[in-house]
Design a protein around this motif. Structure first.
Motif, PDB file in Angstrom:
ATOM      1  N   THR A   1     -25.448  56.037  11.731  1.00  0.00           N
ATOM      2  CA  THR A   1     -24.879  54.562  11.475  1.00  0.00           C
ATOM      3  C   THR A   1     -23.447  54.584  11.951  1.00  0.00           C
ATOM      4  OG1 THR A   1     -26.415  54.509   9.642  1.00  0.00           O
ATOM      5  CG2 THR A   1     -24.694  52.951   9.960  1.00  0.00           C
ATOM      6  N   LEU A   2     -22.395  55.720  11.346  1.00  0.00           N
ATOM      7  CA  LEU A   2     -21.315  55.787  11.673  1.00  0.00           C
ATOM      8  C   LEU A   2     -20.710  55.943  13.275  1.00  0.00           C
ATOM      9  CD1 LEU A   2     -19.018  55.315   9.977  1.00  0.00           C
ATOM     10  CD2 LEU A   2     -18.732  57.770   9.671  1.00  0.00           C
ATOM     11  N   ASP A   3     -21.576  56.775  13.843  1.00  0.00           N
ATOM     12  CA  ASP A   3     -21.356  57.004  15.536  1.00  0.00           C
ATOM     13  C   ASP A   3     -21.722  55.691  16.104  1.00  0.00           C
ATOM     14  OD1 ASP A   3     -22.839  60.377  15.712  1.00  0.00           O
ATOM     15  OD2 ASP A   3     -20.550  59.495  15.546  1.00  0.00           O
ATOM     16  N   LEU A   4     -23.008  54.966  15.904  1.00  0.00           N
ATOM     17  CA  LEU A   4     -23.205  53.850  16.616  1.00  0.00           C
ATOM     18  C   LEU A   4     -22.280  52.637  16.314  1.00  0.00           C
ATOM     19  CD1 LEU A   4     -26.958  53.809  16.129  1.00  0.00           C
ATOM     20  CD2 LEU A   4     -25.760  54.025  18.171  1.00  0.00           C
ATOM     21  N   MET A   5     -21.590  52.726  14.927  1.00  0.00           N
ATOM     22  CA  MET A   5     -20.568  51.530  14.792  1.00  0.00           C
ATOM     23  C   MET A   5     -19.186  51.770  15.419  1.00  0.00           C
ATOM     24  SD  MET A   5     -18.266  50.594  11.895  1.00  0.00           S
ATOM     25  CE  MET A   5     -18.128  52.102  11.557  1.00  0.00           C
ATOM     26  N   GLN A   6     -18.937  53.074  15.616  1.00  0.00           N
ATOM     27  CA  GLN A   6     -17.703  53.630  16.251  1.00  0.00           C
ATOM     28  C   GLN A   6     -17.816  53.105  17.590  1.00  0.00           C
ATOM     29  OE1 GLN A   6     -15.193  56.722  13.625  1.00  0.00           O
ATOM     30  NE2 GLN A   6     -16.478  57.445  15.206  1.00  0.00           N
ATOM     31  N   MET A   7     -19.139  53.459  18.310  1.00  0.00           N
ATOM     32  CA  MET A   7     -19.136  53.083  19.764  1.00  0.00           C
ATOM     33  C   MET A   7     -19.073  51.466  19.742  1.00  0.00           C
ATOM     34  SD  MET A   7     -21.472  56.026  21.250  1.00  0.00           S
ATOM     35  CE  MET A   7     -22.978  55.946  20.404  1.00  0.00           C
ATOM     36  N   GLU A   8     -20.005  50.809  19.001  1.00  0.00           N
ATOM     37  CA  GLU A   8     -20.039  49.332  19.152  1.00  0.00           C
ATOM     38  C   GLU A   8     -18.650  48.558  18.794  1.00  0.00           C
ATOM     39  OE1 GLU A   8     -23.380  47.784  16.933  1.00  0.00           O
ATOM     40  OE2 GLU A   8     -22.566  45.873  17.112  1.00  0.00           O
TER      41      GLU A   8
ATOM     42  N   GLY B   1     -12.464  56.322  12.951  1.00  0.00           N
ATOM     43  CA  GLY B   1     -11.787  56.368  11.534  1.00  0.00           C
ATOM     44  C   GLY B   1     -11.765  55.218  10.752  1.00  0.00           C
ATOM     45  N   ASN B   2     -11.137  55.302   9.755  1.00  0.00           N
ATOM     46  CA  ASN B   2     -10.879  54.257   8.736  1.00  0.00           C
ATOM     47  C   ASN B   2      -9.650  53.325   8.912  1.00  0.00           C
ATOM     48  OD1 ASN B   2     -10.893  52.552   6.570  1.00  0.00           O
ATOM     49  ND2 ASN B   2     -11.234  54.075   5.005  1.00  0.00           N
ATOM     50  N   GLU B   3      -8.360  54.071   9.169  1.00  0.00           N
ATOM     51  CA  GLU B   3      -7.252  53.376   9.662  1.00  0.00           C
ATOM     52  C   GLU B   3      -7.016  53.621  11.076  1.00  0.00           C
ATOM     53  OE1 GLU B   3      -4.588  52.039   7.411  1.00  0.00           O
ATOM     54  OE2 GLU B   3      -5.512  52.172   5.345  1.00  0.00           O
TER      55      GLU B   3
ATOM     56  N   ARG C   1      -7.865  51.992  17.620  1.00  0.00           N
ATOM     57  CA  ARG C   1      -8.121  51.171  16.295  1.00  0.00           C
ATOM     58  C   ARG C   1      -8.896  51.744  15.226  1.00  0.00           C
ATOM     59  NH1 ARG C   1     -10.672  45.224  17.697  1.00  0.00           N
ATOM     60  NH2 ARG C   1     -10.039  44.240  15.756  1.00  0.00           N
ATOM     61  N   GLY C   2      -8.712  51.256  14.107  1.00  0.00           N
ATOM     62  CA  GLY C   2      -9.441  51.805  12.758  1.00  0.00           C
ATOM     63  C   GLY C   2     -10.439  50.927  12.573  1.00  0.00           C
ATOM     64  N   CYS C   3     -11.603  51.488  11.873  1.00  0.00           N
ATOM     65  CA  CYS C   3     -12.854  50.684  12.105  1.00  0.00           C
ATOM     66  C   CYS C   3     -12.475  49.717  10.974  1.00  0.00           C
ATOM     67  CB  CYS C   3     -13.997  51.431  11.735  1.00  0.00           C
ATOM     68  SG  CYS C   3     -14.632  52.504  13.184  1.00  0.00           S
ATOM     69  N   ARG C   4     -11.867  49.877   9.907  1.00  0.00           N
ATOM     70  CA  ARG C   4     -11.737  48.862   8.861  1.00  0.00           C
ATOM     71  C   ARG C   4     -11.113  47.549   9.402  1.00  0.00           C
ATOM     72  NH1 ARG C   4      -8.605  50.541   4.001  1.00  0.00           N
ATOM     73  NH2 ARG C   4      -6.983  49.957   5.544  1.00  0.00           N
ATOM     74  N   ASP C   5     -10.446  47.709  10.345  1.00  0.00           N
ATOM     75  CA  ASP C   5      -9.607  46.579  11.199  1.00  0.00           C
ATOM     76  C   ASP C   5     -10.670  45.720  11.899  1.00  0.00           C
ATOM     77  OD1 ASP C   5      -6.261  47.306  12.020  1.00  0.00           O
ATOM     78  OD2 ASP C   5      -7.137  46.194  10.380  1.00  0.00           O
ATOM     79  N   ALA C   6     -11.211  46.863  12.605  1.00  0.00           N
ATOM     80  CA  ALA C   6     -12.241  46.001  13.780  1.00  0.00           C
ATOM     81  C   ALA C   6     -13.535  45.158  12.957  1.00  0.00           C
ATOM     82  CB  ALA C   6     -12.940  47.271  14.343  1.00  0.00           C
ATOM     83  N   MET C   7     -14.088  45.845  12.045  1.00  0.00           N
ATOM     84  CA  MET C   7     -15.299  45.179  11.365  1.00  0.00           C
ATOM     85  C   MET C   7     -14.463  44.071  10.489  1.00  0.00           C
ATOM     86  SD  MET C   7     -17.581  48.355  10.072  1.00  0.00           S
ATOM     87  CE  MET C   7     -18.824  47.123   9.241  1.00  0.00           C
ATOM     88  N   LEU C   8     -13.549  44.158   9.820  1.00  0.00           N
ATOM     89  CA  LEU C   8     -13.033  42.881   9.174  1.00  0.00           C
ATOM     90  C   LEU C   8     -12.679  41.766  10.350  1.00  0.00           C
ATOM     91  CD1 LEU C   8     -12.309  42.445   6.313  1.00  0.00           C
ATOM     92  CD2 LEU C   8      -9.976  43.071   6.855  1.00  0.00           C
TER      93      LEU C   8
END
Lengths: 344, 339
Positions: free
Chosen positions: A155-162, A167-169, A248-255
């Motif tokens: 899940t985390l790998d797919l999310m980082q690619m998408e 990472g978080n920050e 970019r951090g994933c929290r920023d991206a998803m937010l």
């Protein structure tokens, strides 16, 4: 003194009824739109629920689904009333409940408006849920053999690619946790023993990131390991290298993704609210124009339509007085009952 | 005396004719929607081919999507016209102006159905061309992966990486294709290093070959962090056997993955067109009943063809022969006139 009165003859009344009927069908489609947006948002939250620590609040999508269904029902009913208003015989049976129906419509409109506001505000709780969920997600990245967490890595790998994030920050979050499972570490090797001995928790930390952080646009093949060691790679300076991994951090991206989604949904719900207010006003005109016929027997006579029978101030005082009398009514009843009780 | 034997005759009175016209009008509008669908599918297919045109060596044939777009537009136009004629057929006065062109319109529809059939056949056959283009294009893509500084090829790396990630594939036939190609640019190789020098000298062409694959071949579903380098060296990694390891990188080749994607798209479009042909052909029997008599209320006959199938063909051939003979006579006359 009525509020915004308009004179109506038969032709104008017929035209009004037809227009409002037409608008009601648009409003039904608006209700369907709100329903489907609620459904879509619910699915999106479900998809990423692992990264939100299974803790996300489904209040808003459920509210949207409910409001969509209610709006559809009420608008279809309102359309039926409009359709019948052209025939005086059919309209008689609706006349009595029209006032309460209009009050119900106004309540629905205010609920829709509140829903739209909530859409814009939902970003704040989401931020906290995401921060917590992503931190745990990264911690459980290596636990591919633990039931319940074995898909966290994927899940985390797919999310980082998408979402094109790492990472978080930022990518340095990966340096602080052990993301390689102990099953794949050779504890007999000196290097592994050194790394584990180098920190208090006994974790195998490295300055490397998973492959899903790699940026395909980089002109050179991805450098995942020994990222802070310039001598480990030819012609590499990690201070100036920008294209190697996602910055970019994933929290920023998803937010930003969910924030954009919620803003769009909020804007659409506001539009639907405005449409609903318009049809409510239209129905009020239909109602008032049909109840003030100069000659009740003759359908061709003229009539007057308005939004409020008295001015805003007077209507408000009227409502307050009605509520007070209702309150007094219950008090008097209680007093009467008490008197009866004491007497007997 | 030749007896007129209509093909599949049906008796009609006014009510039946009105019902027929209404039903036909509905079917015509359905056909217009199907025409729009075919048009949009053609555009979608064209966009998909464009997106992957780098993988196909910029050599792909746009015949099928262009034909689909054309056929979709024609279907819309013809069926909208047919719907208008149907709508007017209920009013004898309006219908009078359409009556003369009805016959040529029916012939046009027949020709259009032939074109639809050709398009469907092409949808199924062009898949072979797509397969061959993909094989060539992917081979070149892998070769140009490292040329991120060459104008015209600088985005090949990104395109190939994104394709491998999206389609979950690695290499042309399989991941070993990457072992035969140098996919690291010389700019990032330290030529003074012994290891690099050994590798470069180990083959005739002086290429830096390794048993590694790019990161985009990695499978996120693997339980262990991705092993990209020294893939065939079991001792380079702890607890690793490359012969039984299946989840580490994608095992499918990109040619197969891309081909199955395009072929399923083309098959679906072909099926849809075949269904459209069946829909269009069903419309024809009803056309010929729209020949109204003077008195709208009296009964009439409806048929598919005025004479039997054999006789209609015979007539068509004799007409064509007459046309041919006329041309010859004309030419003969011209020749005489000149002499």
């Amino acid at each position: 003194m009525v509020l915004m009165s308009v004179k109506f003859d038969l032709k104008k009344r017929v035209k009004l009824a037809q227009t409002v009927w037409f608008m009601y069908w648009f409003a039904v489609m608006g209700g369907v739109l709100v329903f489907s947006m609620g459904l879509f948002f619910k699915i999106e939250l479900r998809k990423r629920s692992e990264l939100m620590d299974n803790n996300e609040s489904h209040f808003l999508p459920n509210l949207l689904i409910l409001m969509g269904l209610i709006a559809c029902g009420i608008n279809a009913f309102g359309g039926k009333i409009c359709y019948d208003s052209l025939d005086p015989n059919k309209f008689v049976k609706w006349k009595s409940m029209l006032k309460s129906f209009l009050v119900l419509c106004m309540v629905l409109n205010s609920l829709l408006f509140i829903t739209a506001l909530l859409c814009f505000l939902t970003r704040i709780p989401l931020q906290f849920t995401l921060a917590e969920g992503l931190k745990n997600g990264m911690r459980y990245y290596k636990d591919t053999d633990t039931p319940g967490r074995c898909y966290m890595k994927r899940t985390l790998d797919l999310m980082q690619m998408e979402f094109r994030c790492c990472g978080n920050e930022n990518y340095r979050d990966w340096f602080e946790i052990q993301w390689v499972s102990n099953r794949y570490l050779d504890f007999g090797a000196k290097e592994v023993k050194d790394r584990i001995g180098s920190n208090v928790d006994g974790q195998y930390l490295m300055d490397g990131v998973p492959f899903s952080c790699c940026n395909p646009s980089s002109p050179r093949p991805c450098i995942q390991n020994q990222m802070t060691n310039n001598t480990a790679h030819y012609s590499y300076d990690h201070y100036t290298e920008e294209l190697n991994v996602w910055k970019r951090g994933c929290r920023d991206a998803m937010l930003s993704y969910y924030g954009g989604l919620m803003n769009t949904i909020g804007a659409l719900v506001l539009l639907v609210t405005i449409l609903e207010v318009a049809v409510t006003i239209g129905l009020q005109y239909v109602n008032s124009s049909l109840s003030t016929l100069a000659n009740p027997e003759d359908p061709e006579s003229e009539s007057e339509g308005w939004i409020l029978e008295k001015t805003v101030k007077e209507t408000f005082t009227d409502i307050m007085a009605t509520m007070k009398s209702m309150g007094k009514g219950t008090k008097v009843e209680e007093g009467g009952e008490a008197a009866v009780a004491t007497v007997s | 005396m030749i007896v007129k034997m209509p093909f599949m005759p049906v008796k009609f009175n006014l009510q039946k004719r009105v019902k027929l016209a209404q039903g036909l009008w509905m079917i015509y509008w359905l056909s217009v929607i199907v025409g729009i669908l075919i048009f949009s599918l053609g555009i979608f297919f064209k966009i998909e081919l464009r997106k992957r045109s780098e993988m196909m060596d910029s050599n792909e044939s746009h015949l099928v999507p262009n034909l689909l777009i054309l056929v979709g537009l024609m279907a819309c136009g013809l069926n909208a016209f047919g719907g208008k004629v149907c709508h007017d057929s209920l009013d004898p006065m309006k219908f009078a102006k359409w009556k003369p062109m009805l016959r040529s319109y029916l012939l046009l529809c027949c020709g259009f159905n032939g074109l639809l059939l050709l398009t469907a056949v092409l949808c199924f056959l062009m898949q072979f061309a797509v397969y061959l283009t993909l094989a060539e294009g992917l081979k070149n893509s892998i070769k140009f992966y490292k040329d991120t500084d060459t104008p015209g090829r600088c985005f090949m790396k990104r395109t190939l990486d994104m394709t491998q990630i999206e389609f979950r594939c690695c290499g042309n036939n399989n991941f070993r294709d990457w072992f035969e190609v140098q996919w690291i640019s010389n700019r990032y190789l330290d030529m003074s290093n012994d290891l690099v020098k050994d590798r470069v000298l180990s083959n005739v062409e002086g290429k830096y070959l390794m048993d590694s694959v790019p990161f985009s071949c990695c499978n996120p579903g693997s339980p262990r962090p991705c092993i990209q380098h020294h893939l065939t060296n079991n001792s380079a990694h702890y607890d690793y056997d490359h012969r039984i390891e299946e989840l580490n990188i994608w095992t499918r080749g990109c040619r197969e993955a891309l081909f199955s994607y395009f072929s399923s798209m083309m098959n679906s479009i072909g099926m849809l067109i075949l269904a459209t042909i069946i829909l269009e052909v069903r419309l024809h029997p009803q056309h010929t009943t729209m020949e109204d008599p003077e008195n709208p209320e009296c009964e009439s006959d409806g048929w598919l063809l005025e004479k039997g199938v054999k006789e209609t063909f015979g007539e068509l051939f004799s007409k064509m022969k007459i046309l041919g003979k006329k041309n010859q006579v004309d030419e003969g006359g011209d020749a005489e006139a000149t002499t």
